[in-house]
Design a protein around this motif. Structure first.
Motif, PDB file in Angstrom:
ATOM      1  N   LYS A   1       2.634   1.635  -3.394  1.00 17.04           N
ATOM      2  CA  LYS A   1       1.693   2.010  -4.456  1.00 17.04           C
ATOM      3  C   LYS A   1       1.277   3.477  -4.330  1.00 17.04           C
ATOM      4  CE  LYS A   1      -1.157  -1.033  -6.461  1.00 17.04           C
ATOM      5  NZ  LYS A   1      -2.290  -1.947  -6.665  1.00 17.04           N
ATOM      6  N   GLN A   2       1.265   3.959  -3.093  1.00 15.85           N
ATOM      7  CA  GLN A   2       0.957   5.375  -2.891  1.00 15.85           C
ATOM      8  C   GLN A   2       2.088   6.238  -3.445  1.00 15.85           C
ATOM      9  OE1 GLN A   2      -0.207   6.045   1.144  1.00 15.85           O
ATOM     10  NE2 GLN A   2      -1.247   7.941   0.689  1.00 15.85           N
TER      11      GLN A   2
ATOM     12  N   PRO B   1       0.809  -1.224   0.000  1.00 13.56           N
ATOM     13  CA  PRO B   1       0.000   0.000   0.000  1.00 13.56           C
ATOM     14  C   PRO B   1       0.847   1.281   0.000  1.00 13.56           C
ATOM     15  CG  PRO B   1      -1.033  -1.636   1.376  1.00 13.56           C
ATOM     16  CD  PRO B   1       0.295  -2.206   0.969  1.00 13.56           C
TER      17      PRO B   1
ATOM     18  N   PRO C   1       2.106   5.489  -8.042  1.00 18.85           N
ATOM     19  CA  PRO C   1       0.729   5.096  -8.355  1.00 18.85           C
ATOM     20  C   PRO C   1       0.580   4.235  -9.612  1.00 18.85           C
ATOM     21  CG  PRO C   1       0.893   7.471  -7.926  1.00 18.85           C
ATOM     22  CD  PRO C   1       2.287   6.949  -8.011  1.00 18.85           C
TER      23      PRO C   1
END
Length: 220
Positions: free
Chosen positions: A70-71, A67, A74
């Motif tokens: 991916k932040q 997470p 993106p």
């Protein structure tokens, strides 16, 4: 430049050479860098070197590191390449962009439910157990085409590819050839096949993605 980054570029060069050798278009094959068991600190340099597609074996392990990554990046595409338990379908649909291991009716039903509930539809592949190995996940080759049809017709799933892991002690070529044949019969465009030891062979047999871990990150 770290070892993993150097090895990543070496793998990319070998993929490009294998594409040329097989008469395939440059860029026809996607590299899925298998980052299971490695933490964010090991993975980040490879992301910074330009890799954007990664594969993980376990939902829980992926939840611990992806997470945040991916932040930060993106455009990362995350593939689930390990067996999926039906009680993890909710988390898998939330986190992964591609789930390569659909292999039984119960999983298909759970994924269909979660995709509807979450309004998020990862790409789905059916895993085929090309060697009919009892200890390995995947649907039997003789059942694969009918199973893809059931996933589409009964569960409303858009199956886009097939995936296989040939037996470790056998020549992988016939297994890749079988997956390619089943892919045509099932009407799917994507074939996930080939790992660190045999990805160049897989490219010759029509792989659209290869899953390479130890040749990039080494072995823990």
């Amino acid at each position: 430049m770290g070892d993993a980054v150097q090895q990543f570029f070496a793998v990319k060069a070998k993929i490009a050479a294998a594409e040329r050798e097989a008469g395939r278009e440059a860029g026809a094959v996607t590299l899925v860098a298998v980052s299971k068991t490695f933490d964010a600190a090991d993975i980040s340099p490879v992301i910074e070197a330009g890799q954007r597609v990664f594969g993980e074996n376990r939902v829980q392990e992926a939840q611990g590191k992806w997470p945040a990554l991916k932040q930060a990046f993106p455009d990362i595409e995350l593939h689930l390449i390990g067996p999926l338990q039906s009680n993890k379908a909710k988390e898998a649909v939330a986190l992964f962009d591609v789930i390569e291991t659909v292999d039984r009716e119960k999983i298909a039903a759970e994924l269909a439910k979660e995709i509807t509930r979450q309004g998020r539809a990862p790409e789905l592949y059916v895993q085929v157990n090309t060697g009919s190995e009892p200890q390995k996940a995947g649907i039997e080759p003789r059942d694969a085409v009918a199973f893809v049809a059931r996933c589409r017709d009964i569960h409303g799933l858009a199956i886009e590819g097939l995936m296989c892991i040939p037996p470790a002690d056998e020549n992988p070529g016939p297994h890749f050839a079988l997956l390619e044949k089943l892919g045509k019969e099932a009407g799917v465009a994507k074939l996930s096949m080939g790992m660190s030891g045999d990805y160049e062979t897989a490219i010759a047999f029509g792989a659209t993605s290869v899953r390479v871990g130890s040749a990039i990150f080494g072995s823990l």
